[in-house]
Design an enzyme around this catalytic site. Structure first.
Site, mmCIF file in Angstrom:
data_model
loop_
_atom_site.group_PDB
_atom_site.id
_atom_site.type_symbol
_atom_site.label_atom_id
_atom_site.label_comp_id
_atom_site.label_asym_id
_atom_site.label_seq_id
_atom_site.Cartn_x
_atom_site.Cartn_y
_atom_site.Cartn_z
ATOM 1 N N GLY A 1 0.819 -1.201 0.000
ATOM 2 C CA GLY A 1 0.000 0.000 0.000
ATOM 3 C C GLY A 1 0.855 1.254 0.000
ATOM 4 C CG ASP B 1 -0.575 0.638 4.153
ATOM 5 O OD1 ASP B 1 -0.036 1.238 3.207
ATOM 6 O OD2 ASP B 1 -1.576 1.068 4.749
ATOM 7 C CG HIS B 2 6.260 1.689 1.762
ATOM 8 N ND1 HIS B 2 6.578 2.876 1.125
ATOM 9 C CD2 HIS B 2 7.400 1.282 2.367
ATOM 10 C CE1 HIS B 2 7.848 3.171 1.329
ATOM 11 N NE2 HIS B 2 8.382 2.225 2.078
ATOM 12 C CB SER B 3 0.453 4.445 3.372
ATOM 13 O OG SER B 3 -0.224 3.793 4.425
#
Length: 360
Positions: free
Chosen positions: A154, A294-296
């Site tokens: 993400g 999720d990299h957000s």
């Protein structure tokens, strides 16, 4: 629908370079949340190319009208001016601690953990704050594209349209975050008007205290944003060491959990900073996913009104790196982000201690 479209057009001055929404029309701001791969149905979901879209008039999260790698989506359409044959009337800075074409001679790890785009003409432009490695491609590539390396996990991208004069403030903030600028154009009037931006492209940074800076930015349509930026010598976590106290609120923080030295939820101060473990979009189809997918990087106050989207994780290494976040008290933003928090790491019962006094 027609009155809403006319209102959106009237809010942004004619001729100004702006963010473009999924509708293909100028918008004051938008958020794109690129979904992790394998979440959802269909081939596009399997490849990690689907996204959710949000702006002030979208009524919450909507499915993206295109794929994230398409020039017809909000991100691709907004960045199109970069890739046209005539960019002589534009200024731009593309920065990323993981640039698209890294050189062995470069050591971006010494720079801030920060990713973004400034793109403007003589009337105004936009700031795109994002979490995407190896993105966007340099202007010389002559075409928008999405990196394969950013499909699996993400990602978040916040685009805000700003008047010309506001970019001097952004220049100041970037002297704190100390970004790795891998592609830029800053000539003539742009270099004269924005000396801090010129210093940034030359690799300069703040050299004396204070090691952090917060400023107010006003968008093209008058929305108020608060930018928080820290230099490496600040030496503390952005969220528990500054942001929660500055905003005067508890924070639930989503960030990339697959790094070394993850900081646990912090309840040792007046304001709690809680690590988000799981994200879930509304509706039976969701999707929902874990923070390890999720990299957000974003945070939200549990009871309102603050939402922030930025580029910093909560780990020991990034206490010693520059970076920041862009915050706002916009109801549409908070109402969309707060329900995404499905699960978070609770407090561990540590005794509270008096908080340092911070001002926004």
């Amino acid at each position: 629908m027609i009155p809403l479209l006319l209102a959106a057009l009237l809010c942004v001055p004619a001729g100004a370079l702006t963010c473009y929404g999924d509708s293909g029309q100028p918008v004051d701001w938008f958020v794109v949340y690129k979904l992790p791969a394998l979440r959802g149905s269909g081939e596009a979901a399997q490849r990690g190319l689907q996204y959710k879209y949000l702006d002030e008039s979208s009524g919450g999260w909507r499915d993206g009208r295109a794929l994230i790698n398409s020039p017809e989506g909000a991100v691709g359409r907004s960045l199109q001016p970069l890739y046209r044959s005539n960019t002589s009337q534009l200024a731009f800075l593309l920065y990323n601690d993981q640039p698209p074409q890294p050189s062995k001679a470069q050591d971006s790890s010494m720079r801030g953990h920060t990713k973004g785009v400034l793109l403007l003409d003589h009337d105004g432009g936009f700031w795109l704050v994002h979490s995407v490695p190896n993105f966007p491609p340099p202007a010389s590539s002559a075409a928008y594209s999405w990196p394969h390396s950013a499909c699996t996990y993400g990602q978040t991208l916040l685009c805000v349209s700003f008047p010309f004069a506001q970019f001097s403030k952004m220049g100041k903030q970037l002297t704190y975050t100390y970004p790795w600028v891998y592609n830029y154009q800053l000539e003539g009037i742009f270099a004269q008007e924005f000396p801090d931006l010129e210093n940034v492209v030359k690799g300069h940074h703040v050299s004396q205290e204070p090691w952090n800076s917060s400023i107010t930015l006003t968008s093209q349509a008058g929305a108020v944003f608060q930018s928080f930026a820290k230099f490496s010598k600040f030496g503390d976590d952005l969220y528990s060491g500054w942001l929660a106290a500055a905003l005067g609120t508890n924070l639930q923080v989503q960030f990339w959990h697959k790094t070394v030295g993850i900081l646990p939820s912090n309840c040792s101060d007046i304001w709690q900073v809680l690590n988000v473990n799981q994200i879930a979009f509304p509706g039976p189809a969701g999707p929902s996913f874990n923070s390890t997918e999720d990299h957000s990087k974003w945070c939200v106050s549990p009871k309102g009104p603050w939402t922030c989207v930025g580029d910093m994780n909560r780990n020991q290494g990034e206490e010693q790196r520059g970076g920041g976040t862009l915050c706002a008290q916009l109801p549409a933003l908070w109402k969309a982000f707060q329900p995404l928090v499905k699960n978070y790491q609770p407090c561990n019962g540590m005794a509270r201690k008096p908080s340092r006094a911070y001002k926004i």
